[in-house]
Scaffold this motif. Sequence first.
Motif, PDB file in Angstrom:
ATOM      1  N   UNK A 296       0.816  -1.216   0.000  1.00 31.07           N
ATOM      2  CA  UNK A 296       0.000   0.000   0.000  1.00 31.07           C
ATOM      3  C   UNK A 296       0.849   1.265   0.000  1.00 31.07           C
ATOM      4  N   UNK A 297       2.055   1.169   0.565  1.00 24.65           N
ATOM      5  CA  UNK A 297       2.946   2.330   0.603  1.00 24.65           C
ATOM      6  C   UNK A 297       3.651   2.557  -0.734  1.00 24.65           C
ATOM      7  N   UNK A 298       3.565   1.594  -1.633  1.00 24.47           N
ATOM      8  CA  UNK A 298       4.201   1.689  -2.949  1.00 24.47           C
ATOM      9  C   UNK A 298       3.127   2.013  -3.984  1.00 24.47           C
ATOM     10  N   UNK A 299       2.787   3.290  -4.107  1.00 25.66           N
ATOM     11  CA  UNK A 299       1.628   3.697  -4.901  1.00 25.66           C
ATOM     12  C   UNK A 299       1.752   3.344  -6.381  1.00 25.66           C
ATOM     13  N   UNK A 300       2.976   3.292  -6.902  1.00 28.10           N
ATOM     14  CA  UNK A 300       3.150   3.016  -8.327  1.00 28.10           C
ATOM     15  C   UNK A 300       3.288   1.539  -8.657  1.00 28.10           C
ATOM     16  N   UNK A 301       3.358   0.692  -7.633  1.00 26.13           N
ATOM     17  CA  UNK A 301       3.492  -0.747  -7.863  1.00 26.13           C
ATOM     18  C   UNK A 301       2.111  -1.335  -8.113  1.00 26.13           C
ATOM     19  N   UNK A 302       1.966  -2.048  -9.220  1.00 27.91           N
ATOM     20  CA  UNK A 302       0.683  -2.690  -9.509  1.00 27.91           C
ATOM     21  C   UNK A 302       0.681  -4.093  -8.924  1.00 27.91           C
ATOM     22  N   UNK A 303      -0.332  -4.410  -8.151  1.00 25.97           N
ATOM     23  CA  UNK A 303      -0.503  -5.756  -7.616  1.00 25.97           C
ATOM     24  C   UNK A 303      -1.719  -6.387  -8.293  1.00 25.97           C
ATOM     25  N   UNK A 304      -1.495  -7.548  -8.939  1.00 28.63           N
ATOM     26  CA  UNK A 304      -2.563  -8.277  -9.609  1.00 28.63           C
ATOM     27  C   UNK A 304      -2.722  -9.646  -8.977  1.00 28.63           C
ATOM     28  N   UNK A 305      -3.965 -10.054  -8.747  1.00 23.89           N
ATOM     29  CA  UNK A 305      -4.226 -11.414  -8.279  1.00 23.89           C
ATOM     30  C   UNK A 305      -5.189 -12.088  -9.251  1.00 23.89           C
ATOM     31  N   UNK A 306      -4.987 -13.368  -9.454  1.00 20.84           N
ATOM     32  CA  UNK A 306      -5.726 -14.092 -10.491  1.00 20.84           C
ATOM     33  C   UNK A 306      -6.643 -15.188  -9.965  1.00 20.84           C
ATOM     34  N   UNK A 307      -6.435 -15.624  -8.718  1.00 19.72           N
ATOM     35  CA  UNK A 307      -7.252 -16.698  -8.170  1.00 19.72           C
ATOM     36  C   UNK A 307      -6.802 -18.083  -8.570  1.00 19.72           C
ATOM     37  N   UNK A 308      -5.960 -18.173  -9.591  1.00 20.26           N
ATOM     38  CA  UNK A 308      -5.498 -19.480 -10.079  1.00 20.26           C
ATOM     39  C   UNK A 308      -4.306 -19.272 -10.990  1.00 20.26           C
TER      40      UNK A 308
END
Length: 528
Positions: free
Chosen positions: A348-360
């Motif tokens: 959350x502190x890394x505003x420019x980092x994109x976090x993606x989750x896929x579920x699988x």
Amino acid sequence: MTDLVSLRRALISVSDKTGVVEFARALAARGVELLSTGGTSALLREAGLSVRDVADVTGFPEMMDGRVKTLHPAVHGGLLALRDNAEHQTAMADHGIDPIDLLVVNLYPFEATVAKGADYDTCIENIDIGGPAMIRAAAKNHLFVNVVVDVEDYAALLTELDANDDRTSLAFRQRLAQTAYARTAAYDAAVSTWMAAALGEAAPRRRAFAGTLAQTLRYGENPHQSAAFYTDGSGRAGVATAKQWQGKELSYNNINDTDAAFELVAEFGGEAPACAIIKHANPCGVATGATLLEAYTRAYDCDRTSAFGGIVALNRPLDAATAEEIARIFTEVVIAPGADEAAMQVFAAKKNLRLLTTGALPDPAAPILTFRQVGGGFLVQGKDNGRIQLADLKVVTKRAPTDAELADMLFAWRVAKHVKSNAIVYVKDGATVGVGAGQMSRVDSTRIAARKAEDMAEALGLAAPLTRGCVAASDAFFPFADGVEVLAAVGATAVIQPGGSMRDAEVIAAADAAGLAMVFTSMRHFRH
């Protein structure tokens, strides 16, 4: 030319009932007469709306299990008639045909039926006939008729009516018509692609592709190039179906590299925790470990310089310890099957980092098609899902590889499949220690991978590069013995390669002279 037209009569027949009651109620409140069929008609009546059945308009009941209900001049005449053509108006009056100003249709769920693995007959029954016919008729006559094929356009139509005193503009109807034709084209593409597969046609005479806009991108590979991202509706786990939790929107290059990273890490599916770090579509570090943190650290130590600003893919849900380590350097995207709350708080502190989750994870063995545009056409091929097992390997040198070397060889072989040709991958103890990618000469890739290993050894304060005692993988055969001689010089002890060169005997002799173990796979992994 006609511009603003009023809405007096709408035909609504939808498979996806999402929001249709509210939409129909809003139309009725504007004085629009509602026509409908089957389940849609029943649903609207249950909601208290006044609805006229299409069967009452045509004079024929629905028949043949619903296959025939809207294929009638009373429907198609109402959609196709030109309102400013006297002959058309006379024909309508003579045959009792009333105009239809709005068609709302979404098609039988053919794509979803196929995705569920339904049998042939069930898929055939889910091919819509009347729907596409009406859509094309309404879209052709967009000078007078509105056609809505997507649930997300309900609100847009109501907004248009509000802005124009219950009328729609020609520009708006043109946009609806374009969307409608794209939908029927995509639908037909899905049917034809499925039929080709069902019939075992690897190269049908005609091939169609389609997609749905997911995102308009700021630009393409470079700022002067326009770009957009489309999904294919397959539902394959990956960047197209991922949920983005934070960071700026993905760029063209982000999407391309994230896909490359996730497809690579998927090779290690349900095995040990694994991490792949990608830069410009090539892996700069891949490793497994006892924990996700160890896998990431070992992958990062392969090439810390290239990892800066890269893409990180994980085969397990992200945890806080791994997130904290990743956050120590600038990373563009992290993609994983999931992420726990503590990990998300770290990012959350890394505003420019994109976090993606896929579920699988995607299935690396799935028989899917890939395509690439060339001047005047497309190249189509099956995805490279070739995999090698121990039993497939042929030992061609005097010395057979040890069990540890074999394990690393199979690891290196999986990675090499995802490296641009010519590809050389050095691996030691389940981690890459050098990657040479995309060179015109294979021996150059061999040297570059070794040089990167030397640079990292110096940066990490190691007495010798980790290529000492490693194994090497080559995506295609060695055309000359010089590549193997370089491998031996940098400390590799075993080599995995396809074989098949005219000079295989010379290459094997060079390996024997250096005391290397070599195995052939009889499978290559060109990646261009």
